[in-house]
Design a protein around this motif. Structure first.
Motif, PDB file in Angstrom:
ATOM      1  N   UNK A   8       0.956  -1.305   0.109  1.00 42.25           N
ATOM      2  CA  UNK A   8       0.034   0.061  -0.216  1.00 42.25           C
ATOM      3  C   UNK A   8       0.813   1.302  -0.160  1.00 42.25           C
ATOM      4  N   UNK A   9       2.165   1.218   0.467  1.00 45.16           N
ATOM      5  CA  UNK A   9       3.143   2.275   0.518  1.00 45.16           C
ATOM      6  C   UNK A   9       3.794   2.554  -0.788  1.00 45.16           C
ATOM      7  N   UNK A  10       4.018   1.583  -1.718  1.00 43.50           N
ATOM      8  CA  UNK A  10       4.977   1.619  -2.859  1.00 43.50           C
ATOM      9  C   UNK A  10       4.356   2.741  -3.651  1.00 43.50           C
ATOM     10  N   UNK A  11       5.402   3.595  -4.190  1.00 41.39           N
ATOM     11  CA  UNK A  11       5.377   4.459  -5.245  1.00 41.39           C
ATOM     12  C   UNK A  11       5.740   4.593  -6.570  1.00 41.39           C
ATOM     13  N   UNK A  12       7.111   4.216  -6.614  1.00 40.93           N
ATOM     14  CA  UNK A  12       7.766   4.213  -7.569  1.00 40.93           C
ATOM     15  C   UNK A  12       7.482   3.435  -8.840  1.00 40.93           C
ATOM     16  N   UNK A  13       7.218   2.196  -8.506  1.00 37.49           N
ATOM     17  CA  UNK A  13       6.918   1.083  -9.395  1.00 37.49           C
ATOM     18  C   UNK A  13       5.293   1.314  -9.873  1.00 37.49           C
ATOM     19  N   UNK A  14       4.762   2.318  -9.248  1.00 37.45           N
ATOM     20  CA  UNK A  14       3.383   2.479  -9.640  1.00 37.45           C
ATOM     21  C   UNK A  14       2.917   3.935 -10.338  1.00 37.45           C
ATOM     22  N   UNK A  15       4.022   4.479 -10.378  1.00 40.40           N
ATOM     23  CA  UNK A  15       3.863   5.816 -10.759  1.00 40.40           C
ATOM     24  C   UNK A  15       3.084   6.861 -10.016  1.00 40.40           C
ATOM     25  N   UNK A  16       3.041   6.679  -8.740  1.00 36.62           N
ATOM     26  CA  UNK A  16       2.127   7.493  -8.013  1.00 36.62           C
ATOM     27  C   UNK A  16       2.942   8.526  -6.833  1.00 36.62           C
ATOM     28  N   UNK A  17       2.483   9.473  -6.098  1.00 37.02           N
ATOM     29  CA  UNK A  17       3.078  10.017  -5.074  1.00 37.02           C
ATOM     30  C   UNK A  17       1.882  10.177  -4.118  1.00 37.02           C
ATOM     31  N   UNK A  18       2.230  10.656  -3.039  1.00 38.24           N
ATOM     32  CA  UNK A  18       1.176  10.625  -1.649  1.00 38.24           C
ATOM     33  C   UNK A  18       1.356  11.633  -0.671  1.00 38.24           C
ATOM     34  N   UNK A  19       0.419  11.986   0.286  1.00 37.71           N
ATOM     35  CA  UNK A  19       0.469  12.887   1.211  1.00 37.71           C
ATOM     36  C   UNK A  19       0.151  12.113   2.394  1.00 37.71           C
ATOM     37  N   UNK A  20       0.739  12.311   3.750  1.00 34.95           N
ATOM     38  CA  UNK A  20       0.328  11.962   4.937  1.00 34.95           C
ATOM     39  C   UNK A  20      -0.661  12.832   5.723  1.00 34.95           C
ATOM     40  N   UNK A  21      -1.542  12.662   6.448  1.00 29.71           N
ATOM     41  CA  UNK A  21      -2.398  13.456   6.938  1.00 29.71           C
ATOM     42  C   UNK A  21      -2.671  12.831   8.359  1.00 29.71           C
ATOM     43  N   UNK A  22      -2.238  13.733   9.482  1.00 34.40           N
ATOM     44  CA  UNK A  22      -2.324  13.079  10.832  1.00 34.40           C
ATOM     45  C   UNK A  22      -3.441  13.938  11.435  1.00 34.40           C
ATOM     46  N   UNK A  23      -4.668  13.464  12.069  1.00 32.18           N
ATOM     47  CA  UNK A  23      -5.528  14.079  12.976  1.00 32.18           C
ATOM     48  C   UNK A  23      -5.710  13.839  14.411  1.00 32.18           C
ATOM     49  N   UNK A  24      -5.880  14.537  15.006  1.00 38.88           N
ATOM     50  CA  UNK A  24      -6.252  14.344  16.446  1.00 38.88           C
ATOM     51  C   UNK A  24      -7.067  15.477  17.081  1.00 38.88           C
ATOM     52  N   UNK A  25      -7.551  15.395  18.363  1.00 36.79           N
ATOM     53  CA  UNK A  25      -8.567  16.390  18.754  1.00 36.79           C
ATOM     54  C   UNK A  25      -8.100  16.905  20.158  1.00 36.79           C
ATOM     55  N   UNK A  26      -8.703  17.747  20.838  1.00 37.28           N
ATOM     56  CA  UNK A  26      -8.198  18.592  21.947  1.00 37.28           C
ATOM     57  C   UNK A  26      -8.496  17.420  23.161  1.00 37.28           C
ATOM     58  N   UNK A  27      -9.289  16.235  22.930  1.00 42.09           N
ATOM     59  CA  UNK A  27      -9.189  15.390  23.659  1.00 42.09           C
ATOM     60  C   UNK A  27      -8.254  14.160  23.619  1.00 42.09           C
ATOM     61  N   UNK A  28      -8.349  13.231  24.589  1.00 37.46           N
ATOM     62  CA  UNK A  28      -7.250  12.296  24.703  1.00 37.46           C
ATOM     63  C   UNK A  28      -7.548  11.081  23.964  1.00 37.46           C
ATOM     64  N   UNK A  29      -8.498  11.158  23.097  1.00 39.07           N
ATOM     65  CA  UNK A  29      -9.155   9.950  22.584  1.00 39.07           C
ATOM     66  C   UNK A  29     -10.007  10.417  21.281  1.00 39.07           C
ATOM     67  N   UNK A  30     -10.304   9.466  20.330  1.00 36.88           N
ATOM     68  CA  UNK A  30     -10.963   9.565  19.073  1.00 36.88           C
ATOM     69  C   UNK A  30     -12.153   8.784  19.207  1.00 36.88           C
ATOM     70  N   UNK A  31     -13.349   9.458  18.809  1.00 33.07           N
ATOM     71  CA  UNK A  31     -14.699   8.773  18.757  1.00 33.07           C
ATOM     72  C   UNK A  31     -14.515   7.632  17.671  1.00 33.07           C
TER      73      UNK A  31
END
Length: 569
Positions: free
Chosen positions: A378-401
């Motif tokens: 799922x992380x391979x890029x060169x052999x598939x001609x793709x590029x990507x971005x990472x998005x990291x989400x968090x809240x002001x709480x100490x957990x995610x719903x």
């Protein structure tokens, strides 16, 4: 006809069918494995033998070429000597010059180890010989005739008598290329000595031969002249460049490999006794055969045991079903509903477990440093001609719903229809990692001016849905797989700003450049520590927000290091 093929697994025939099927499969597996193993073994053996042969031939080629270069260098040095040059280019001789030349060339032959004598000539009628052995009359006639037939100094020729064979290399002076030489110097090298010193005599299954391009033998490999000529004739009738060709001599089969050097104009040939090779490999084949047969026999035995172990429990299980009461209380509809609910729960649990395993595998790779680990598909890029971005989400709480992952996935899927979207979360972690991938030619992820407002709008939508403040950090555009781990580590470092209450939407690694990278002065904590030492805990707590604001202008790595030192104090 169908009733004849109906199989009742509680019937005694089932056990026989099961045993027969396992036995048949095991026998077929044995046949396939043995056939494949020995086919592969033969191919592998031939490849190894060919590689070893070519290595030895290349080593012999290099050795002889280096010696030829050294001998030509010795001739060049001798040619430049003043006395020898005077002798060759003038008609005047003196006993002193003649004596010096004789001593010099005799020492040259002795130190060389292969040379027997040197010939100097300054016309086609005047040849003089020096060395530790004077040539026979037949040798002299061949040398004086063959040297005049040469076209240039890159050639060499062989002279033969009834009991000797010598290789002659030379350095001459000609009016033009392709004409007979006027004067020169000739080295006569003993080929028997060359073979003894350059080729190991302890190899039993191999014979090394060296031929000139016209079939003259330079190294005989301890074979008779008739046998050497027979081998050359056989090779002439076959493609000498083909690997592992077979030739038959006196009903004995040999594997033949050859190498041609166009600089020295020599063919290097290696013959390997096929019978000796087969004898040596018999032990290895026998050991491989025994181990494979033993393994497959054990597999067959286990198959028989499994057939028995599987038959009797199944027979007992179905007998209980046929004779006992209903497994579930109540009517049939109630039992069906309970079974459906149980099945859905089982499927749901399996899905959650597999999803978590997938996330753990990806996060373990991104957080690791092992360069030998295979990158997940799922992380391979060169052999598939793709590029990507990472998005990291968090809240002001100490957990995610619980529904946070599915909600953000739905929003991203709607707004980024041309992208592949994957979500990863560690067990119990207060953050969610999103991977956005697209073909490089699409380019929607590379346009930050269009992407930034879209991400902020998505974050605002999620905040309304879950009723809490949501933050996110975004990596740089990743086009090479070696940049995956550094960008993930930067996002994790950005997440640590949440500890200082400095989280905000759309954080990028540029924030590291905006903060001071200097070490934090320890005097910042002097007043805070002094209050703690004096027991003024409430005043110290009240001072913490001011202290954190003062630290906010420094790089997070420096802040965390400084806070750890503060904790120790």
């Amino acid at each position: 006809m169908k009733k004849h093929f109906k199989l009742d697994i509680t019937n005694k025939q089932y056990r026989s069918v099961l045993l027969l099927s396992y036995s048949t499969i095991a026998i077929i597996a044995i046949a396939i494995v043995l056939t494949g193993l020995f086919s592969w073994f033969n191919v592998y053996t031939q490849r190894v033998i060919y590689n070893l042969s070519m290595t030895q031939l290349q080593n012999l080629d290099t050795t002889i070429s280096n010696n030829l270069d050294m001998w030509r260098t010795q001739l060049q040095t001798a040619w430049q000597d003043a006395n020898i040059k005077q002798h060759i280019y003038t008609q005047s001789d003196s006993w002193k010059t003649e004596n010096w030349i004789g001593s010099y060339l005799q020492r040259l032959c002795v130190n060389n180890g292969f040379a027997e004598y040197v010939c100097l000539f300054r016309s086609e009628d005047e040849f003089r010989y020096y060395g530790w052995r004077y040539p026979e009359e037949a040798e002299i006639q061949q040398i004086e005739q063959r040297i005049m037939e040469t076209q240039n100094d890159t050639q060499q020729f062989i002279i033969e008598t009834s009991n000797r064979k010598n290789l002659c290399i030379f350095l001459t002076d000609r009016k033009a290329m392709g004409v007979s030489p006027q004067r020169g110097i000739i080295y006569s090298l003993d080929l028997d000595q060359m073979e003894k010193k350059l080729i190991s005599q302890k190899i039993e299954d191999s014979i090394l031969l060296v031929y000139t391009s016209d079939g003259q033998s330079i190294i005989n490999g301890k074979l008779s002249d008739e046998r050497v000529e027979q081998i050359w004739n056989l090779l002439q009738n076959q493609d000498m460049s083909s690997p592992g060709m077979e030739i038959v001599l006196d009903e004995s089969k040999y594997l033949c490999n050859s190498l041609y050097n166009d600089v020295t104009d020599m063919h290097f040939v290696m013959l390997q006794d096929y019978h000796i090779i087969q004898t040596r490999m018999t032990g290895t084949k026998k050991a491989a055969f025994i181990s494979v047969v033993a393994s497959l026999f054990i597999a067959l035995l286990l198959a028989v045991i499994l057939a028995n172990k599987l038959y009797y429990p199944l027979q007992d299980f179905f007998s209980k079903i046929g004779s006992g009461p209903e497994i579930l209380p109540g009517n049939e509809e109630y039992s069906r509903q309970q079974a459906e609910i149980t099945s859905e729960r089982i499927i749901s649990q399996i899905h959650m477990m597999s999803q978590q395993y997938h996330s753990d595998k990806i996060l373990w790779f991104l957080g690791g440093e092992d360069t030998d680990t295979d990158i997940p598909p799922v992380l391979r890029l060169q052999d598939r001609g793709e590029h990507c971005l990472f998005l990291l989400y968090w809240t002001n709480r100490h957990y995610l719903d619980e529904n946070f992952s599915s909600d953000i996935y739905s929003i991203l899927e709607r707004n980024h229809s041309g992208c592949k979207i994957s979500a990863f979360a560690d067990t119990g972690s207060p953050w969610l990692l999103i991977l956005l991938k697209e073909p490089v030619r699409s380019g929607s992820l590379s346009d930050w001016n269009k992407l930034q407002p879209l991400l902020e709008d998505e974050c605002t939508q999620m905040a309304k849905i879950h009723g809490t403040q949501i933050f996110y950090a975004v990596s740089a555009l990743i086009s090479e797989e070696k940049d995956l781990r550094p960008n993930f580590q930067e996002l994790q470092m950005l997440l640590k700003y949440h500890l200082l209450g400095q989280s905000r939407k759309g954080m990028t690694s540029e924030i590291f450049e905006d903060r001071k990278k200097l070490d934090i002065p320890k005097k910042i904590y002097d007043d805070f520590l002094d209050r703690i030492k004096k027991g003024k805990t409430e005043e110290a707590i009240a001072q913490l927000p001011l202290l954190l604001d003062e630290l906010s202008s420094y790089n997070i790595k420096k802040v965390l290091l400084s806070l750890s030192e503060l904790c120790v104090q």
